[in-house]
Design a protein around this motif. Sequence first.
Motif, PDB file in Angstrom:
ATOM      1  N   TRP A 215       0.983  -1.417   0.063  1.00  0.00           N
ATOM      2  CA  TRP A 215      -0.330   0.092   0.050  1.00  0.00           C
ATOM      3  C   TRP A 215       0.798   1.251  -0.346  1.00  0.00           C
ATOM      4  O   TRP A 215       0.028   2.009  -0.550  1.00  0.00           O
ATOM      5  CB  TRP A 215      -0.911  -0.029   1.252  1.00  0.00           C
ATOM      6  N   PHE A 216       2.231   0.436   0.367  1.00  0.00           N
ATOM      7  CA  PHE A 216       3.223   2.207   0.533  1.00  0.00           C
ATOM      8  C   PHE A 216       3.228   3.176  -0.820  1.00  0.00           C
ATOM      9  O   PHE A 216       3.286   2.034  -1.804  1.00  0.00           O
ATOM     10  CB  PHE A 216       4.200   1.970   0.950  1.00  0.00           C
ATOM     11  N   GLU A 217       2.809   4.653  -0.739  1.00  0.00           N
ATOM     12  CA  GLU A 217       3.316   5.000  -2.493  1.00  0.00           C
ATOM     13  C   GLU A 217       4.862   5.501  -3.037  1.00  0.00           C
ATOM     14  O   GLU A 217       4.947   5.464  -1.466  1.00  0.00           O
ATOM     15  CB  GLU A 217       1.920   6.205  -2.039  1.00  0.00           C
ATOM     16  N   GLY A 218       4.945   5.697  -3.440  1.00  0.00           N
ATOM     17  CA  GLY A 218       5.957   6.099  -4.400  1.00  0.00           C
ATOM     18  C   GLY A 218       7.595   5.384  -4.492  1.00  0.00           C
ATOM     19  O   GLY A 218       8.085   5.624  -3.969  1.00  0.00           O
ATOM     20  N   LEU A 219       6.177   4.048  -4.392  1.00  0.00           N
ATOM     21  CA  LEU A 219       7.822   2.442  -4.689  1.00  0.00           C
ATOM     22  C   LEU A 219       8.560   2.923  -6.080  1.00  0.00           C
ATOM     23  O   LEU A 219       7.619   2.893  -6.792  1.00  0.00           O
ATOM     24  CB  LEU A 219       6.941   0.943  -4.222  1.00  0.00           C
ATOM     25  N   ASP A 220       9.764   3.018  -5.830  1.00  0.00           N
ATOM     26  CA  ASP A 220      10.616   2.952  -6.990  1.00  0.00           C
ATOM     27  C   ASP A 220      10.937   1.080  -6.886  1.00  0.00           C
ATOM     28  O   ASP A 220      10.745   0.313  -5.480  1.00  0.00           O
ATOM     29  CB  ASP A 220      12.208   4.145  -7.198  1.00  0.00           C
ATOM     30  N   GLU A 221      12.092   0.649  -8.306  1.00  0.00           N
ATOM     31  CA  GLU A 221      12.495  -0.481  -7.473  1.00  0.00           C
ATOM     32  C   GLU A 221      13.051  -1.306  -6.232  1.00  0.00           C
ATOM     33  O   GLU A 221      12.282  -2.124  -6.080  1.00  0.00           O
ATOM     34  CB  GLU A 221      13.654  -0.735  -8.968  1.00  0.00           C
TER      35      GLU A 221
END
Length: 452
Positions: A257-263
């Motif tokens: 659910w965490f937003e802003g997740l990159d690779e």
Amino acid sequence: MTLHLFAEKSGVNAGTLSGILNGNRPIAIGQLDRITHAMGFPEGSLYELFVDECFISAAPHWRRLRPFLLRCAELKKLDCIREVLSRLLEDLKQVTGIFETAELMFEQEWYEAAVVMYESVIESERSNHSERLAISYYRLFKIDSRDGYNSLESAIKFIPYRHRLPVSYTLDGLIMLTELYFVYKKWEEVENYANEMIDLTRALYKNQQWQDSDFTPARPLVYYYGRGYLYKSGSYECRRMFEESRRWIAEYADLSWFEGLDEAGLLEVERYKMFAEANLLSVDIKDGKRSRIAEYVQFLGDNPSEILEGLITLLESANRYKFFVDEHLDKFADEIQYYSRINRENRGKLGELEVQYKEPFHTFRCSLFFQKYAIYCFRKRLLKEGVRNTLRSFKYSIKINSKPNIVNSMVLFEFYRNYTTKEQRNAYVKYCREVWDYEEEFNVDDYTNSLR
């Protein structure tokens, strides 16, 4: 040797060399290094003389001074650094240059010199609210955390400054504090700093600070959020408060659910999912549910980084509930052999085995593993192997100065002293000497020699 011949041999221009020798131009540190080499002297052997050269003018110039200090750091000429600092600090305006140079040393991993520089900044900094002061305490704590032996003292000094740091450093500082107190089994402090980490990451997430270009933590924000709950659940597991542990494991089992997740962030989410699976199995097995062991062993086979932690769980449960797990230990015989000879240089060389935890936390797990393995061997009447593992646990415990594990290792050895070899007793005495906190008025070697 003529001037021109020496200039050719040293690589220093003849005109420049003439000016240096006649006192018409200052000598640079690079030129001094070339001259020293041409003379056949060891590197840095003329640095003590160069200290005076740095202070010929009224105000030393950092463009000249910094390269010298960095070379001293590289060659571990710490006395030269201290001599320079003693002169520099006659003018407190030089603290900024000292701190900036310390940061360069830290980046190059010249830690011994960096410690001298940071300590000088701390002694000279007038304002307790200075960010520079807070960073210096943070760096010293980080340096000491590499082996764990002095890190508790550094942590205590660092703690009052942890919220005066740039937020990226605060996050890493809280990670180090949580790991350190986990090693020392101080569960109240573990939970305290884990909660701080959770609250801070939650605030940063709410304010969307992870989107700011100047927010550059060492790991994705989700890493710190999950780590807080990971250590919190682990502290309850170690206290055998399994329902509480399960409650907090659920908090990091699914962080998608965490937003802003990159690779990198997505990778952390997957790792926490794996940790949750492993830790739920571990909690069940420690709670006496032997039916889950086969599933757990299969999981360990699929996740080599969790093998050490898994072996601790199996041995703890086997010892507590009085059963044996030889068939499972046999599957990981290579790993057990590897842990018995592990050190910082050969870590990670056994096939695909990767150590999940960094120093000193990994050393703590090795200490714990061999302690539980020793008890397991004693239960099977494998007395020599039990003593051998006790000494291994003792050795690892000393390395990180883990008092609880040191005491347990010593007690185990004394229980089975009658079954030890002379070689093992000599090793035990050697380790005891390492534990002894020498006092000026009492030298343990003098005393034991007088008894012979």
